[in-house]
Scaffold this motif. Structure first.
Motif, PDB file in Angstrom:
ATOM      1  N   UNK A  85       0.837  -1.207   0.000  1.00 55.13           N
ATOM      2  CA  UNK A  85       0.000   0.000   0.000  1.00 55.13           C
ATOM      3  C   UNK A  85       0.869   1.253   0.000  1.00 55.13           C
ATOM      4  N   UNK A  86       1.918   1.236   0.796  1.00 56.56           N
ATOM      5  CA  UNK A  86       2.807   2.404   0.853  1.00 56.56           C
ATOM      6  C   UNK A  86       3.476   2.646  -0.490  1.00 56.56           C
ATOM      7  N   UNK A  87       3.947   1.560  -1.098  1.00 59.36           N
ATOM      8  CA  UNK A  87       4.611   1.697  -2.400  1.00 59.36           C
ATOM      9  C   UNK A  87       3.639   2.227  -3.437  1.00 59.36           C
ATOM     10  N   UNK A  88       2.432   1.666  -3.438  1.00 53.05           N
ATOM     11  CA  UNK A  88       1.427   2.101  -4.412  1.00 53.05           C
ATOM     12  C   UNK A  88       1.087   3.568  -4.190  1.00 53.05           C
ATOM     13  N   UNK A  89       0.926   3.963  -2.931  1.00 51.21           N
ATOM     14  CA  UNK A  89       0.581   5.354  -2.619  1.00 51.21           C
ATOM     15  C   UNK A  89       1.697   6.288  -3.067  1.00 51.21           C
ATOM     16  N   UNK A  90       2.947   5.874  -2.851  1.00 48.06           N
ATOM     17  CA  UNK A  90       4.083   6.711  -3.241  1.00 48.06           C
ATOM     18  C   UNK A  90       4.153   6.877  -4.751  1.00 48.06           C
ATOM     19  N   UNK A  91       3.847   5.786  -5.461  1.00 47.75           N
ATOM     20  CA  UNK A  91       3.903   5.855  -6.926  1.00 47.75           C
ATOM     21  C   UNK A  91       2.737   6.657  -7.467  1.00 47.75           C
ATOM     22  N   UNK A  92       1.561   6.456  -6.900  1.00 50.39           N
ATOM     23  CA  UNK A  92       0.350   7.086  -7.420  1.00 50.39           C
ATOM     24  C   UNK A  92       0.312   8.577  -7.096  1.00 50.39           C
TER      25      UNK A  92
END
Ligand code: HEC
Length: 169
Positions: A85-92
């Protein structure tokens, strides 16, 4: 001659009698058979049709207890889910650092200024307001012609993210 004649008449009469009895018997039997068989046939079809729709849902509902094993997993998986979730949030999410990379050449890696004015001593609202003016085609300073194309491609969110980044450098 007499024997042959007798045989023929006997055969004929028995045949006629037989068919007459057969017809009489048939007409009586078929009416009884129809009235007797009709309700029996309806009952049979009812009996056959009913169990089919009832049996199918029961079989389909049976696998419901599947969620049980899931309760054992979370402890191990939850951490990885949070990581993802953190990675996705950072990318998005729009990154101020990435967006500001195109500005560094003129405003400095720390927003200290260079070809363009210093930005790291300004408020977020001031930076956004000036970027909106450049994007709207307004004249801001003597070198607006250099800066305007840089602001033209920025969305409102880009401006906010960049301003929040550069004013905290
Ligand atoms: C080619 C050099 C160049 C680049 C690249 C550039 N700027 Fe500028 N910027 C300038 C110049 C020159 C000015 C002053 C323009 C004027 O006279 O109005 C300016 C002005 C500004 C101002 C107004 C500052 C003030 O106090 O008046 C802001 C805010 C700004 N730039 C933000 C940015 C951002 C954000 C980017 C990256 C998206 C960027 N600039 C990219 C050259 C540049």
């Amino acid at each position: 001659m007499k024997k042959r004649f007798n045989v023929k008449t006997v055969a004929l009469s028995t045949a006629l009698l037989g068919s007459a009895v057969f017809l009489a018997g048939c007409s009586g039997d078929t009416e009884e058979a129809k009235t007797a068989a009709a309700p029996a046939a309806e009952q049979n079809t009812m009996d056959v049709k009913q169990p089919v729709p009832v049996a199918a849902p029961k079989a389909a509902l049976q696998p419901a207890p599947a969620p049980a094993p899931v309760a054992e997993v979370p402890a191990a998986v939850e951490e990885k889910v949070e990581e993802v979730k953190e990675v996705v949030a950072a990318v998005a999410a729009p990154s101020g650092e990435k967006a500001y990379a195109t500005c560094v050449g003129c405003h400095g890696a720390k927003g200290e200024g260079g070809v363009g004015p210093r930005l790291n001593n300004q408020t977020v609202d001031d930076v956004v307001a000036k970027l909106e003016k450049y994007k709207a085609g307004e004249q801001v300073g003597p070198m607006t012609g250099m800066m305007a194309p840089m602001a033209a491609g920025l969305s409102a969110e880009d401006m906010k993210v960049i301003a929040e980044y550069v004013t905290t450098l």
